[in-house]
Scaffold this active site. Structure first.
Site, PDB file in Angstrom:
ATOM      1  N   ASP A  79      39.127  31.576   7.717  1.00  0.00           N
ATOM      2  CA  ASP A  79      39.023  32.552   6.621  1.00  0.00           C
ATOM      3  C   ASP A  79      40.353  33.259   6.448  1.00  0.00           C
ATOM      4  O   ASP A  79      40.943  33.755   7.397  1.00  0.00           O
ATOM      5  CB  ASP A  79      37.916  33.586   6.860  1.00  0.00           C
ATOM      6  N   TYR A  92      35.217  29.074 -13.218  1.00  0.00           N
ATOM      7  CA  TYR A  92      34.413  28.764 -12.018  1.00  0.00           C
ATOM      8  C   TYR A  92      33.495  27.565 -12.277  1.00  0.00           C
ATOM      9  O   TYR A  92      33.376  26.666 -11.435  1.00  0.00           O
ATOM     10  CB  TYR A  92      33.608  30.015 -11.676  1.00  0.00           C
ATOM     11  N   LYS A 127      33.646  24.159 -10.207  1.00  0.00           N
ATOM     12  CA  LYS A 127      32.491  23.727  -9.415  1.00  0.00           C
ATOM     13  C   LYS A 127      31.939  22.386  -9.909  1.00  0.00           C
ATOM     14  O   LYS A 127      31.385  21.617  -9.119  1.00  0.00           O
ATOM     15  CB  LYS A 127      31.405  24.805  -9.427  1.00  0.00           C
TER      16      LYS A 127
HETATM   17  N1  LIG Z   1      26.535  33.401  -2.954  1.00  0.00           N
HETATM   18  C1  LIG Z   1      26.003  32.567  -3.844  1.00  0.00           C
HETATM   19  O1  LIG Z   1      24.863  32.765  -4.343  1.00  0.00           O
HETATM   20  C2  LIG Z   1      26.758  31.347  -4.271  1.00  0.00           C
HETATM   21  C3  LIG Z   1      26.218  30.562  -5.318  1.00  0.00           C
HETATM   22  C4  LIG Z   1      26.867  29.386  -5.676  1.00  0.00           C
HETATM   23  C5  LIG Z   1      28.029  29.007  -5.001  1.00  0.00           C
HETATM   24  N2  LIG Z   1      28.547  29.816  -4.013  1.00  0.00           N
HETATM   25  C6  LIG Z   1      29.764  29.359  -3.340  1.00  0.00           C
HETATM   26  O2  LIG Z   1      29.596  29.504  -1.938  1.00  0.00           O
HETATM   27  C7  LIG Z   1      30.871  29.716  -1.330  1.00  0.00           C
HETATM   28  C8  LIG Z   1      30.808  30.957  -0.450  1.00  0.00           C
HETATM   29  O3  LIG Z   1      30.592  32.087  -1.262  1.00  0.00           O
HETATM   30  P1  LIG Z   1      30.020  33.489  -0.717  1.00  0.00           P
HETATM   31  O4  LIG Z   1      29.005  33.919  -1.692  1.00  0.00           O
HETATM   32  O5  LIG Z   1      29.681  33.374   0.712  1.00  0.00           O
HETATM   33  O6  LIG Z   1      31.322  34.421  -0.946  1.00  0.00           O
HETATM   34  P2  LIG Z   1      32.114  35.423   0.033  1.00  0.00           P
HETATM   35  O7  LIG Z   1      33.094  36.125  -0.818  1.00  0.00           O
HETATM   36  O8  LIG Z   1      31.136  36.231   0.821  1.00  0.00           O
HETATM   37  O9  LIG Z   1      32.863  34.450   1.055  1.00  0.00           O
HETATM   38  C9  LIG Z   1      33.937  33.622   0.685  1.00  0.00           C
HETATM   39  C10 LIG Z   1      34.981  33.662   1.767  1.00  0.00           C
HETATM   40  O10 LIG Z   1      36.047  32.753   1.416  1.00  0.00           O
HETATM   41  C11 LIG Z   1      37.266  33.330   1.873  1.00  0.00           C
HETATM   42  N3  LIG Z   1      38.408  32.752   1.147  1.00  0.00           N
HETATM   43  C12 LIG Z   1      38.746  32.960  -0.154  1.00  0.00           C
HETATM   44  N4  LIG Z   1      39.842  32.256  -0.455  1.00  0.00           N
HETATM   45  C13 LIG Z   1      40.215  31.578   0.671  1.00  0.00           C
HETATM   46  C14 LIG Z   1      41.255  30.669   0.973  1.00  0.00           C
HETATM   47  N5  LIG Z   1      42.161  30.325   0.050  1.00  0.00           N
HETATM   48  N6  LIG Z   1      41.323  30.152   2.232  1.00  0.00           N
HETATM   49  C15 LIG Z   1      40.408  30.510   3.173  1.00  0.00           C
HETATM   50  N7  LIG Z   1      39.402  31.369   2.932  1.00  0.00           N
HETATM   51  C16 LIG Z   1      39.303  31.897   1.697  1.00  0.00           C
HETATM   52  C17 LIG Z   1      37.103  34.818   1.603  1.00  0.00           C
HETATM   53  O11 LIG Z   1      38.005  35.585   2.401  1.00  0.00           O
HETATM   54  C18 LIG Z   1      35.624  35.054   1.941  1.00  0.00           C
HETATM   55  O12 LIG Z   1      35.443  35.511   3.266  1.00  0.00           O
HETATM   56  C19 LIG Z   1      31.876  29.815  -2.472  1.00  0.00           C
HETATM   57  O13 LIG Z   1      32.485  28.561  -2.669  1.00  0.00           O
HETATM   58  C20 LIG Z   1      30.998  30.165  -3.665  1.00  0.00           C
HETATM   59  O14 LIG Z   1      31.588  29.797  -4.884  1.00  0.00           O
HETATM   60  C21 LIG Z   1      27.933  30.975  -3.642  1.00  0.00           C
END
Ligand SMILES: NC(=O)c1ccc[n+]([C@@H]2O[C@H](COP(=O)([O-])OP(=O)(O)OC[C@H]3O[C@@H](n4cnc5c(N)ncnc54)[C@H](O)[C@@H]3O)[C@@H](O)[C@H]2O)c1
Length: 302
Positions: free
Chosen positions: A38, A171, A175
Site C-alpha cells: 500500500d 473509473y 474498470k
Molecule cells: N468498495 C467498493 O464497494 C468497491 C466497489 C467496486 C470496486 N472497488 C475496487 O476495489 C478496490 C479497493 O477499493 P476500496 O474500496 O477498498 O478502497 P480504499 O480506498 O479503502 O483502498 C484502496 C487502497 O489502495 C491504495 N492505493 C492507491 N493507489 C495506490 C498505488 N498506486 N499503489 C499502491 N496502493 C495504492 C490506497 O492507499 C488505499 O489504501 C479498488 O480497486 C476499487 O476500485 C471497490
C-alpha cells in the site's frame, strides 16, 4: 498455519485499507504468507503514508500469520518489479497476486479534467498491468525451470466497469479495461499454469462511504452485508490451488451473494450478404434492437 492457502505466498496491492486489507487478513487466515502493498495514498490518489500497510502486517502477525509490508506505487515499473521481488526474496516464491489498489476522481464528463482521467487510468489499468506483467515473467521462468506453479491472479473490476456509472466516466472505462486485460491474461498465461479472474466487489470502505451511507451502520446483530470481509472468501478461493480450471471469469461479490457475470455475446444479427445503405442499416438495427435484451441500466441513471 494450515488452511486453503498454506504453503502459498500472496501479494495484495492496496492492502492497507478497505477490501485489500480484508483480502490480506483472509489470505493470511488460510495460511498464506502475505506481501501487504500500500502506497498509503489519499482518497484521490495523492500523498503517501507507510502506516496503513504496516498496521495490516502487525494485525496479521498478531494473529499468528506471516506478512511483510511493501510501500511502492504499483503503477510504476520500479514499484511493480520491487513488489514481485519482495515476495520472492522474502519468502522464496510467489503463488497469488491480488490486484486491488485504486482510487477515484469522480466528475461528470463535461467537468472531468485530463489529469483526473490520466490518474484514474494510471492507477487502475497500469496498476493492474505492471504487477501482472512482472508476476507473469516470474511464473514463466518457473515453468521453464521445470517447476509447475499453481499461480493465480485476481483482478478488481467494478459494477461501474460492467454497466457504467454516472459521474465515473474515467473509473468505468478503467474498470471495463480491467475486464479486457483479465480475458487476455487468462488466454495468454494458462500455458504457464497461471489462472486469471476478476471480481466486481461492493463493500463499505472510505471509497464508498457516501454511496452506502444508508447501509453504513452494521446491523445490531447478525450479518453486516456491507463488510469488506464478505468479499474476501471468494478472493481467497480464486487465489488458492483449489480454483483449478477457473480462468477468464468475472464474479460480482457482495454480502452473502456471488454472481457469475456473463459477458458480451452476439445477440440478434442480420446479414444482407452485401453492403447496406445507411437507411437500410438503420432499419435493420431497429429491427434487431426490438428483438434484443434490454441492457442493464447505468448506475445512477434513471
Ligand atoms: N468498495 C467498493 O464497494 C468497491 C466497489 C467496486 C470496486 N472497488 C475496487 O476495489 C478496490 C479497493 O477499493 P476500496 O474500496 O477498498 O478502497 P480504499 O480506498 O479503502 O483502498 C484502496 C487502497 O489502495 C491504495 N492505493 C492507491 N493507489 C495506490 C498505488 N498506486 N499503489 C499502491 N496502493 C495504492 C490506497 O492507499 C488505499 O489504501 C479498488 O480497486 C476499487 O476500485 C471497490
Amino acid at each position: 498455519m494450515s488452511g486453503l492457502c498454506s504453503e502459498r505466498v500472496a501479494i495484495v496491492t492496496g492492502a492497507g485499507r478497505g477490501l485489500g486489507r480484508a483480502h490480506a487478513l483472509a489470505l493470511a487466515g488460510e495460511g498464506a504468507k502475505v506481501v501487504v502493498n500500500d502506497l498509503g495514498a489519499g482518497l484521490d490518489g495523492t500523498g503517501t503514508e507507510a502506516g496503513p500497510a504496516r498496521l495490516v502486517v502487525d494485525e496479521i502477525v498478531a494473529r499468528g500469520g506471516q506478512a511483510v509490508a511493501h510501500g511502492g506505487d504499483v503503477a510504476t515499473a520500479e514499484g511493480a518489479a520491487s513488489l514481485i521481488r519482495t515476495a520472492v526474496e522474502t519468502y522464496g516464491r510467489l503463488d497469488t497476486l491480488v490486484n486491488n489498489a485504486g482510487f477515484l476522481r469522480d466528475r461528470m464528463l463535461v467537468n472531468l479534467d485530463e489529469d483526473d482521467w490520466d490518474a484514474v487510468m494510471r492507477v487502475h489499468l497500469k496498476g493492474h498491468f505492471l504487477p501482472l506483467k512482472h508476476a507473469a515473467a516470474h511464473w514463466r521462468a518457473e515453468t521453464k525451470a521445470g517447476r509447475a506453479p499453481a499461480a493465480r491472479v485476481v483482478n478488481t473490476s467494478s459494477g461501474a466497469g460492467l454497466s457504467g456509472s454516472l459521474g465515473q466516466g474515467n473509473y468505468s472505462a478503467a474498470k471495463a479495461g480491467i475486464i479486457g486485460l483479465t480475458l487476455v491474461a487468462a488466454a495468454e498465461m494458462g500455458r504457464y499454469g497461471v489462472l486469471v479472474n476478476a471480481i466486481a466487489p461492493a463493500a463499505r470502505t472510505r471509497m464508498t462511504e457516501a454511496t452506502f451511507a444508508e447501509t453504513m451502520a452494521a446491523p445490531d446483530a447478525g450479518f453486516d452485508a456491507m463488510a469488506p470481509a464478505n468479499v474476501s472468501p471468494l478472493v481467497v478461493w480464486l487465489g488458492s490451488a483449489a480454483s483449478a480450471g477457473v480462468t477468464g471469469r468475472v464474479f460480482e461479490a457482495s454480502g452473502g451473494r456471488i454472481t457469475v457475470m456473463e459477458g458480451w455475446r452476439p445477440g440478434p444479427t442480420a446479414d444482407k450478404g452485401a453492403r447496406w445503405s445507411p437507411s437500410e442499416a438503420g432499419e435493420a438495427a431497429r429491427r434487431l434492437l426490438a428483438e434484443a435484451a434490454t441492457p442493464e441500466p447505468v448506475y445512477g441513471a434513471r
